[in-house]
Scaffold this motif. Structure first.
Motif, PDB file in Angstrom:
ATOM      1  N   ALA A 183      30.432  29.891  59.125  1.00 61.29           N
ATOM      2  CA  ALA A 183      30.505  31.352  59.232  1.00 61.29           C
ATOM      3  C   ALA A 183      30.603  31.829  60.675  1.00 61.29           C
ATOM      4  CB  ALA A 183      29.297  31.985  58.550  1.00 61.29           C
ATOM      5  N   ASP A 184      30.200  31.008  61.643  1.00 62.61           N
ATOM      6  CA  ASP A 184      30.296  31.394  63.045  1.00 62.61           C
ATOM      7  C   ASP A 184      31.744  31.404  63.542  1.00 62.61           C
ATOM      8  OD1 ASP A 184      27.566  31.745  63.301  1.00 62.61           O
ATOM      9  OD2 ASP A 184      27.212  29.729  64.119  1.00 62.61           O
ATOM     10  N   TYR A 185      32.649  30.877  62.722  1.00 65.93           N
ATOM     11  CA  TYR A 185      34.059  30.788  63.089  1.00 65.93           C
ATOM     12  C   TYR A 185      34.893  31.392  61.958  1.00 65.93           C
ATOM     13  CZ  TYR A 185      32.206  27.913  66.740  1.00 65.93           C
ATOM     14  OH  TYR A 185      31.481  27.482  67.823  1.00 65.93           O
ATOM     15  N   PRO A 186      35.069  32.718  61.957  1.00 66.48           N
ATOM     16  CA  PRO A 186      35.768  33.402  60.857  1.00 66.48           C
ATOM     17  C   PRO A 186      37.158  32.831  60.554  1.00 66.48           C
ATOM     18  CG  PRO A 186      34.754  35.000  62.315  1.00 66.48           C
ATOM     19  CD  PRO A 186      34.595  33.657  62.972  1.00 66.48           C
ATOM     20  N   GLU A 187      37.868  32.373  61.577  1.00 63.74           N
ATOM     21  CA  GLU A 187      39.199  31.803  61.338  1.00 63.74           C
ATOM     22  C   GLU A 187      39.096  30.513  60.517  1.00 63.74           C
ATOM     23  OE1 GLU A 187      37.665  30.065  65.184  1.00 63.74           O
ATOM     24  OE2 GLU A 187      37.619  32.044  64.270  1.00 63.74           O
ATOM     25  N   TYR A 188      38.016  29.799  60.672  1.00 63.10           N
ATOM     26  CA  TYR A 188      37.775  28.572  59.910  1.00 63.10           C
ATOM     27  C   TYR A 188      37.486  28.918  58.447  1.00 63.10           C
ATOM     28  CZ  TYR A 188      36.114  23.668  59.674  1.00 63.10           C
ATOM     29  OH  TYR A 188      35.938  22.341  59.397  1.00 63.10           O
ATOM     30  N   VAL A 189      36.681  29.954  58.238  1.00 62.76           N
ATOM     31  CA  VAL A 189      36.400  30.430  56.879  1.00 62.76           C
ATOM     32  C   VAL A 189      37.700  30.837  56.202  1.00 62.76           C
ATOM     33  CG1 VAL A 189      35.218  32.179  55.485  1.00 62.76           C
ATOM     34  CG2 VAL A 189      34.070  31.200  57.485  1.00 62.76           C
ATOM     35  N   GLU A 190      38.536  31.600  56.918  1.00 60.68           N
ATOM     36  CA  GLU A 190      39.821  32.055  56.368  1.00 60.68           C
ATOM     37  C   GLU A 190      40.706  30.893  55.955  1.00 60.68           C
ATOM     38  OE1 GLU A 190      42.374  34.798  58.507  1.00 60.68           O
ATOM     39  OE2 GLU A 190      40.590  35.993  59.003  1.00 60.68           O
ATOM     40  N   GLU A 191      40.708  29.850  56.776  1.00 65.28           N
ATOM     41  CA  GLU A 191      41.572  28.717  56.496  1.00 65.28           C
ATOM     42  C   GLU A 191      41.059  27.895  55.308  1.00 65.28           C
ATOM     43  OE1 GLU A 191      44.357  25.967  59.251  1.00 65.28           O
ATOM     44  OE2 GLU A 191      42.275  26.123  59.880  1.00 65.28           O
ATOM     45  N   VAL A 210      33.225  28.598  50.273  1.00 64.44           N
ATOM     46  CA  VAL A 210      32.406  28.304  51.442  1.00 64.44           C
ATOM     47  C   VAL A 210      31.085  29.048  51.258  1.00 64.44           C
ATOM     48  CG1 VAL A 210      32.218  28.431  53.952  1.00 64.44           C
ATOM     49  CG2 VAL A 210      34.461  28.051  52.884  1.00 64.44           C
ATOM     50  N   PRO A 211      30.043  28.347  50.817  1.00 64.28           N
ATOM     51  CA  PRO A 211      28.783  29.038  50.554  1.00 64.28           C
ATOM     52  C   PRO A 211      28.111  29.509  51.839  1.00 64.28           C
ATOM     53  CG  PRO A 211      28.477  26.680  50.304  1.00 64.28           C
ATOM     54  CD  PRO A 211      29.952  26.917  50.533  1.00 64.28           C
ATOM     55  N   GLU A 212      27.301  30.521  51.699  1.00 64.66           N
ATOM     56  CA  GLU A 212      26.530  31.007  52.845  1.00 64.66           C
ATOM     57  C   GLU A 212      25.706  29.847  53.402  1.00 64.66           C
ATOM     58  OE1 GLU A 212      23.063  34.273  53.696  1.00 64.66           O
ATOM     59  OE2 GLU A 212      24.580  34.728  52.174  1.00 64.66           O
ATOM     60  N   GLY A 213      25.701  29.730  54.712  1.00 66.41           N
ATOM     61  CA  GLY A 213      24.930  28.669  55.358  1.00 66.41           C
ATOM     62  C   GLY A 213      25.647  27.338  55.493  1.00 66.41           C
ATOM     63  N   ASP A 234      45.539  23.317  52.600  1.00 69.36           N
ATOM     64  CA  ASP A 234      46.655  23.536  53.502  1.00 69.36           C
ATOM     65  C   ASP A 234      46.063  24.126  54.784  1.00 69.36           C
ATOM     66  OD1 ASP A 234      49.456  23.868  54.229  1.00 69.36           O
ATOM     67  OD2 ASP A 234      49.100  26.017  53.934  1.00 69.36           O
ATOM     68  N   MET A 235      45.960  23.293  55.844  1.00 68.06           N
ATOM     69  CA  MET A 235      45.293  23.729  57.068  1.00 68.06           C
ATOM     70  C   MET A 235      46.098  23.310  58.295  1.00 68.06           C
ATOM     71  SD  MET A 235      41.343  22.760  56.107  1.00 68.06           S
ATOM     72  CE  MET A 235      40.682  23.649  57.517  1.00 68.06           C
ATOM     73  N   GLU A 236      45.898  24.060  59.364  1.00 67.13           N
ATOM     74  CA  GLU A 236      46.532  23.733  60.634  1.00 67.13           C
ATOM     75  C   GLU A 236      46.010  22.376  61.109  1.00 67.13           C
ATOM     76  OE1 GLU A 236      49.178  24.349  63.569  1.00 67.13           O
ATOM     77  OE2 GLU A 236      48.794  25.809  61.987  1.00 67.13           O
ATOM     78  N   PRO A 237      46.893  21.430  61.417  1.00 65.14           N
ATOM     79  CA  PRO A 237      46.425  20.113  61.868  1.00 65.14           C
ATOM     80  C   PRO A 237      45.984  20.145  63.332  1.00 65.14           C
ATOM     81  CG  PRO A 237      48.800  20.167  61.868  1.00 65.14           C
ATOM     82  CD  PRO A 237      48.342  21.489  61.286  1.00 65.14           C
TER      83      PRO A 237
END
Length: 178
Positions: free
Chosen positions: A72-80, A87-90, A157-160
């Motif tokens: 959660a500290d990296y919103p772009e990671y959550v989005e991806e 992605v559960p809380e925590g 499907d994620m950015e490598p």
């Protein structure tokens, strides 16, 4: 015995050396100049970023790097991740490398992952799960995760990390023990 501590700026020359080794560069594809390592690892080393960069030791000898963060500290990671997995809380994620190629393929990665995951439940009492995406072609990493107790939960499907790779990733997860 496997131990670890936070990376400090004094560790940057070692990280540079590891990142430049072909077995690491294949998956990390990181710039290895002193400036690039300071730019990318400095904020965590100084406590200015929420992630943890951990220098892992085996019997007192540095052998690996583990990065651990709350997703959660990296919103772009959550989005991806969100299109592929809940992605559960925590939730926490890790990334890792073994610096010495002679130490790969011997179960050390599995031991490190297992130890870091076990410590995560204590170090982060609100951590609900550890979720780790790896490139689909990184079979050694996938095997290490599975041997450490994480299970495959999805393809994503994620950015490598390496632009030479396609976007295929496999996501593994382990939940906090009850």
């Amino acid at each position: 015995m496997i131990t670890w501590r936070r990376v400090t700026e004094d560790d940057f020359p070692l990280l540079r050396a590891w990142l430049s080794r072909p077995h690491v560069a294949r998956w990390w594809n990181h710039e290895t100049t002193a400036e690039a390592v300071a730019r990318d690892f400095g904020p965590a080393a100084r406590g200015e970023e929420p992630s943890e960069d951990l220098l892992v030791h085996l019997d007192g000898v540095p052998v690996a790097l583990v990065q651990r963060c709350r997703i959660a500290d990296y919103p772009e990671y959550v989005e991806e991740l969100a299109p592929a997995v809940e992605v559960p809380e925590g939730a926490v994620s890790i990334d890792y490398l073994i610096g010495d190629p002679d130490r790969t393929g011997r179960g050390l990665g599995t031991r490190i992952i297992r130890a870091i995951v076990a410590a995560t439940w204590t170090d982060h009492p609100d951590a609900s799960a550890v979720i780790v995406p790896v490139h689909a072609d990184n079979t050694a990493s996938r095997r290490a995760l599975e041997k450490a107790g994480l299970r495959w939960i999805a393809d994503a499907d994620m950015e490598p990390d390496n632009p030479a790779d396609d976007r295929r990733h496999v996501v593994h997860r382990i939940d906090r023990p009850r």
